[in-house]
Design a protein around this motif. Structure first.
Motif, PDB file in Angstrom:
ATOM      1  N   LEU A  87      -5.286  -3.574   2.594  1.00  0.00           N
ATOM      2  CA  LEU A  87      -3.829  -3.578   2.474  1.00  0.00           C
ATOM      3  C   LEU A  87      -3.261  -2.211   2.852  1.00  0.00           C
ATOM      4  CD1 LEU A  87      -3.551  -5.480  -0.931  1.00  0.00           C
ATOM      5  CD2 LEU A  87      -2.902  -6.363   1.329  1.00  0.00           C
ATOM      6  N   PRO A  88      -1.977  -2.154   3.227  1.00  0.00           N
ATOM      7  CA  PRO A  88      -1.379  -0.845   3.543  1.00  0.00           C
ATOM      8  C   PRO A  88      -1.559   0.132   2.387  1.00  0.00           C
ATOM      9  CG  PRO A  88       0.106  -2.615   4.191  1.00  0.00           C
ATOM     10  CD  PRO A  88      -1.023  -3.265   3.436  1.00  0.00           C
ATOM     11  N   LYS A  89      -1.956   1.351   2.718  1.00  0.00           N
ATOM     12  CA  LYS A  89      -2.175   2.376   1.694  1.00  0.00           C
ATOM     13  C   LYS A  89      -0.944   3.260   1.563  1.00  0.00           C
ATOM     14  CE  LYS A  89      -4.915   6.470   0.588  1.00  0.00           C
ATOM     15  NZ  LYS A  89      -5.848   7.479   1.111  1.00  0.00           N
ATOM     16  N   TYR A  90      -0.588   3.542   0.318  1.00  0.00           N
ATOM     17  CA  TYR A  90       0.536   4.420   0.022  1.00  0.00           C
ATOM     18  C   TYR A  90       0.058   5.569  -0.866  1.00  0.00           C
ATOM     19  CZ  TYR A  90       3.498   0.646   1.767  1.00  0.00           C
ATOM     20  OH  TYR A  90       4.088  -0.315   2.563  1.00  0.00           O
ATOM     21  N   ASN A  91       0.651   6.735  -0.662  1.00  0.00           N
ATOM     22  CA  ASN A  91       0.417   7.878  -1.528  1.00  0.00           C
ATOM     23  C   ASN A  91       1.694   8.162  -2.309  1.00  0.00           C
ATOM     24  OD1 ASN A  91      -2.325   8.636  -0.839  1.00  0.00           O
ATOM     25  ND2 ASN A  91      -1.512   9.240   1.165  1.00  0.00           N
ATOM     26  N   VAL A  92       1.589   8.164  -3.603  1.00  0.00           N
ATOM     27  CA  VAL A  92       2.741   8.369  -4.478  1.00  0.00           C
ATOM     28  C   VAL A  92       2.429   9.514  -5.433  1.00  0.00           C
ATOM     29  CG1 VAL A  92       4.200   7.353  -6.264  1.00  0.00           C
ATOM     30  CG2 VAL A  92       3.415   5.937  -4.343  1.00  0.00           C
ATOM     31  N   THR A  93       3.271  10.540  -5.416  1.00  0.00           N
ATOM     32  CA  THR A  93       3.112  11.631  -6.369  1.00  0.00           C
ATOM     33  C   THR A  93       3.889  11.282  -7.630  1.00  0.00           C
ATOM     34  OG1 THR A  93       2.843  13.261  -4.600  1.00  0.00           O
ATOM     35  CG2 THR A  93       3.445  14.091  -6.774  1.00  0.00           C
ATOM     36  N   ALA A  94       3.165  11.196  -8.740  1.00  0.00           N
ATOM     37  CA  ALA A  94       3.783  10.755  -9.988  1.00  0.00           C
ATOM     38  C   ALA A  94       3.129  11.449 -11.172  1.00  0.00           C
ATOM     39  CB  ALA A  94       3.658   9.237 -10.148  1.00  0.00           C
ATOM     40  N   GLY A 128      -3.325   7.352  -4.555  1.00  0.00           N
ATOM     41  CA  GLY A 128      -3.431   6.576  -3.329  1.00  0.00           C
ATOM     42  C   GLY A 128      -3.898   5.165  -3.620  1.00  0.00           C
ATOM     43  N   GLY A 129      -3.255   4.190  -2.990  1.00  0.00           N
ATOM     44  CA  GLY A 129      -3.683   2.808  -3.206  1.00  0.00           C
ATOM     45  C   GLY A 129      -2.721   1.816  -2.595  1.00  0.00           C
ATOM     46  N   ALA A 130      -2.867   0.562  -2.983  1.00  0.00           N
ATOM     47  CA  ALA A 130      -2.022  -0.521  -2.488  1.00  0.00           C
ATOM     48  C   ALA A 130      -0.856  -0.738  -3.436  1.00  0.00           C
ATOM     49  CB  ALA A 130      -2.838  -1.802  -2.364  1.00  0.00           C
ATOM     50  N   LYS A 131       0.299  -1.079  -2.884  1.00  0.00           N
ATOM     51  CA  LYS A 131       1.435  -1.382  -3.748  1.00  0.00           C
ATOM     52  C   LYS A 131       1.222  -2.744  -4.401  1.00  0.00           C
ATOM     53  CE  LYS A 131       5.173   1.466  -1.971  1.00  0.00           C
ATOM     54  NZ  LYS A 131       6.605   1.540  -1.631  1.00  0.00           N
ATOM     55  N   LEU A 132       1.535  -2.813  -5.686  1.00  0.00           N
ATOM     56  CA  LEU A 132       1.386  -4.078  -6.404  1.00  0.00           C
ATOM     57  C   LEU A 132       2.275  -5.153  -5.806  1.00  0.00           C
ATOM     58  CD1 LEU A 132       0.124  -5.625  -8.748  1.00  0.00           C
ATOM     59  CD2 LEU A 132       1.915  -4.713 -10.237  1.00  0.00           C
ATOM     60  N   SER A 133       3.415  -4.771  -5.270  1.00  0.00           N
ATOM     61  CA  SER A 133       4.297  -5.760  -4.648  1.00  0.00           C
ATOM     62  C   SER A 133       3.627  -6.431  -3.457  1.00  0.00           C
ATOM     63  CB  SER A 133       5.614  -5.102  -4.216  1.00  0.00           C
ATOM     64  OG  SER A 133       5.373  -4.020  -3.327  1.00  0.00           O
ATOM     65  N   ASP A 134       2.807  -5.688  -2.700  1.00  0.00           N
ATOM     66  CA  ASP A 134       2.056  -6.289  -1.589  1.00  0.00           C
ATOM     67  C   ASP A 134       0.953  -7.200  -2.109  1.00  0.00           C
ATOM     68  OD1 ASP A 134       3.587  -4.930   0.278  1.00  0.00           O
ATOM     69  OD2 ASP A 134       2.135  -3.312   0.546  1.00  0.00           O
ATOM     70  N   VAL A 135       0.291  -6.766  -3.173  1.00  0.00           N
ATOM     71  CA  VAL A 135      -0.802  -7.569  -3.744  1.00  0.00           C
ATOM     72  C   VAL A 135      -0.273  -8.894  -4.271  1.00  0.00           C
ATOM     73  CG1 VAL A 135      -2.522  -7.667  -5.581  1.00  0.00           C
ATOM     74  CG2 VAL A 135      -2.194  -5.544  -4.293  1.00  0.00           C
ATOM     75  N   LEU A 136       0.867  -8.857  -4.953  1.00  0.00           N
ATOM     76  CA  LEU A 136       1.409 -10.085  -5.542  1.00  0.00           C
ATOM     77  C   LEU A 136       1.910 -11.064  -4.485  1.00  0.00           C
ATOM     78  CD1 LEU A 136       3.221  -8.691  -8.710  1.00  0.00           C
ATOM     79  CD2 LEU A 136       0.973  -9.787  -8.539  1.00  0.00           C
ATOM     80  N   GLU A 137       2.256 -10.560  -3.313  1.00  0.00           N
ATOM     81  CA  GLU A 137       2.616 -11.484  -2.230  1.00  0.00           C
ATOM     82  C   GLU A 137       1.437 -12.372  -1.842  1.00  0.00           C
ATOM     83  OE1 GLU A 137       6.273 -10.098   0.500  1.00  0.00           O
ATOM     84  OE2 GLU A 137       4.384  -9.080   0.956  1.00  0.00           O
TER      85      GLU A 137
END
Length: 397
Positions: A87-94, A128-137
């Motif tokens: 799945l598309p990978k995103y990096n989020v600083t949190a 770094g990882g997949a967005k849950l919104s993409d996974v739930l689709e």
């Protein structure tokens, strides 16, 4: 679960940095010294606080590990790590912050129950990882959904760890479906932390990261995801991490009267000094962190050296060479803001920090007003009492 197992004892714990302050050995709960927090915007993995409820799970065979997504969905699915990596990978600083951060100060007012955290039960990382919104689709749930066609309104995360609070069962938590399916909420199924594979303490091989929410909702060692109609009924959602008034104690508590805590209030703390410290009279650098939940930025951090009678605004910053603007497009909306001010410190000063977020929320002045029996969400003004070294020296004569 095949591939990922939860030990029944603490004989196989991972190594940890010796500089951590251990608040509980079994299960392992530890935080860095407060001065270490402000040495960098991104918290090194070794110095990121460790929050656990049982022995640390172990990966036996990553090729056999998978996450099962089911519940009120039309097409349940089982995902391997290869599926998630695809799945598309995103990096989020949190920034993740334990709801019990600064509990020790609250316990000085009246006794509370919980791990005795100082001010360092938080850390800022790039996940770094997949967005849950993409996974739930993948299970037929469109983005920006608040309810599924079968009536699902919440997303429950189930770990593989064993918690005494769950009588040996797994840690569970849930978030609203509308949060999980919003791409802008940046909820991740994360497999990296600061550009490296997650380590065991932080959820290897896969964890949830819910930016802007208390750390208790970012479940580690993910086993399964359930789409459910009501909130998760697990211990840590229904009988913990709820905010009660000071009038409630263990004799009259009714957990059903409060909703589970999700995001967190505006917070700040001074990291360059201890709560009671001795320094020379004159100029001193005052530095620390500030943050707010829900993606709200930090509009201001005020510092006082006279107990709150007069104030000076501190400099706020995140990334090098990028001016910080609250809610600005170049700012990390889910991350803490570091602050600093160099001030003249008078004799026997009381140094105070308070932050204001982009919604004009401000920290409460007194911890007594927000005391609660679990000692969560202590966001009162952070106070430092100073004794000048010259005064201390004279007192010994």
């Amino acid at each position: 679960m095949p591939g990922l197992t939860a030990p029944s004892d603490y004989s196989e714990e991972p190594p940890r940095h010796p500089a951590l302050k251990i608040n509980s050995k079994e299960p392992f709960n530890a935080e860095p010294h407060r001065s270490a927090l402000v040495t960098s915007y991104i918290t090194p993995v070794d110095f990121f606080y460790k929050r656990n409820h049982g022995p640390i799970p172990k990966v036996e065979d990553l090729s056999r590990y998978s996450v099962y997504i089911s519940g009120l969905v039309n097409k349940p699915i089982q995902l391997s790590m290869a599926d998630i990596w695809a799945l598309p990978k995103y990096n989020v600083t949190a920034t993740l912050q334990c709801a019990g951060n600064r509990r020790t100060a609250m316990s000085k007012v009246r006794k509370v129950r919980g791990v005795g955290w100082d001010i360092s039960a938080l850390g800022n990382a790039t996940w770094g990882g997949a967005k849950l919104s993409d996974v739930l689709e993948l299970v037929g749930i469109p983005k920006l959904s608040s309810v599924t066609s079968l009536g699902g309104k919440h997303v429950e995360f189930v770990s593989v760890d064993k918690c005494k609070e769950e009588k040996g069962g797994p840690y569970t938590a849930s978030i609203p479906l509308k949060q999980a399916t919003d791409p802008d909420a940046d909820v991740l199924l994360a497999y990296e932390m600061n550009g490296e594979v997650l380590n065991r303490d932080h959820g290897y091989p896969l964890r949830v990261v819910v930016p802007g929410f208390i750390g208790a909702r970012s479940v580690k060692w993910l086993d399964s995801i359930n789409i459910i109609e009501e909130e998760c009924q697990g211990f840590f959602t229904q009988k913990d991490y709820k905010m009660f008034p000071p009038t409630v104690d263990w004799d009259n508590i009714d957990w059903s009267t409060r909703r589970p805590q999700m995001d967190f209030p505006v917070q700040s703390a001074i990291c360059t000094l201890e709560d009671v410290d001795v320094i020379k009279e004159g100029k001193a650098r005052i530095a620390g962190y500030a943050l707010s939940g829900g993606g709200r930025g930090i509009e201001r951090v005020d510092i006082s050296v006279d107990g709150g009678k007069t104030w000076v605004e501190a400099r706020r910053y995140q990334k090098d060479n990028v001016p910080y603007v609250s809610d600005g497009p170049q700012s990390d909306r889910w991350a803490w803001v570091l602050f600093e001010a160099t001030l003249d410190i008078p004799a026997n000063a009381e140094i105070v920090a308070k932050a204001v977020d982009s919604a004009a929320n401000v920290q409460p002045e007194n911890v007594e007003d927000i005391w609660n029996l679990r000692g969560i969400l202590n966001t009162s003004w952070h106070r430092i009492k100073i004794q000048n070294s010259s005064c201390v020296g004279r007192s010994k004569l």
